[in-house]
Design a protein around this motif. Structure first.
Motif, short mmCIF file in Angstrom:
data_model
loop_
_atom_site.label_atom_id
_atom_site.label_comp_id
_atom_site.label_asym_id
_atom_site.label_seq_id
_atom_site.Cartn_x
_atom_site.Cartn_y
_atom_site.Cartn_z
N THR A 299 0.82 -1.21 0.00
CA THR A 299 0.00 0.00 0.00
C THR A 299 0.86 1.26 0.00
O THR A 299 0.39 2.32 -0.38
CB THR A 299 -0.94 0.02 1.21
OG1 THR A 299 -0.17 -0.12 2.40
CG2 THR A 299 -1.97 -1.10 1.12
N ARG B 93 1.28 5.46 -3.05
CA ARG B 93 0.32 4.95 -2.07
C ARG B 93 -0.85 4.38 -2.86
O ARG B 93 -1.24 4.93 -3.89
CB ARG B 93 -0.17 6.04 -1.14
CG ARG B 93 0.90 6.50 -0.18
CD ARG B 93 0.33 7.47 0.86
NE ARG B 93 1.35 7.73 1.85
CZ ARG B 93 1.52 7.05 2.97
NH1 ARG B 93 0.69 6.07 3.27
NH2 ARG B 93 2.48 7.36 3.82
N SER C 128 4.69 -0.65 3.52
CA SER C 128 3.33 -0.90 3.98
C SER C 128 3.33 -1.38 5.42
O SER C 128 4.26 -2.04 5.87
CB SER C 128 2.68 -1.96 3.10
OG SER C 128 2.78 -1.63 1.74
#
Length: 96
Positions: free
Chosen positions: A7, A27, A92
């Motif tokens: 992410t 992101r 992440s």
């Protein structure tokens, strides 16, 4: 896809005699898609180019675009990706 996709992926630049510097980040979240933040325009150019034109994916044997979210984020951290003066890290948060 079996594993969680990254992410947050950071791009770092390093030069001889200089400290490691974070220059850009991608992101991703399933609702909002992929976003790019560039902290250093000169050194963050690889991420900017991939955001605009896509990134070659060895797993998919084609160029993957940011609009493909999960596939794009996975392509960023593909284990064989080599870059001269840049390093890419999956930043992440671990899944709980």
């Amino acid at each position: 896809m079996t594993d969680s996709a990254p992410t947050v992926v950071g791009l770092y630049s390093f030069m001889r005699g200089a400290p490691l510097q974070r220059v850009a980040e991608f992101r991703w979240d399933p609702k909002g898609g992929v976003s790019l933040t560039v902290f250093d325009v000169e050194q963050g150019y690889p991420f900017q180019e991939w955001f605009e034109a896509g990134i070659p994916s060895e797993a998919d044997d084609r160029v993957v675009m940011p609009s493909e979210g999960e596939r794009f984020m996975r392509a960023l951290i593909w284990p064989t990706r080599q870059m001269g003066y840049h390093r890419i890290w999956n930043e992440s948060e671990p899944s709980t």
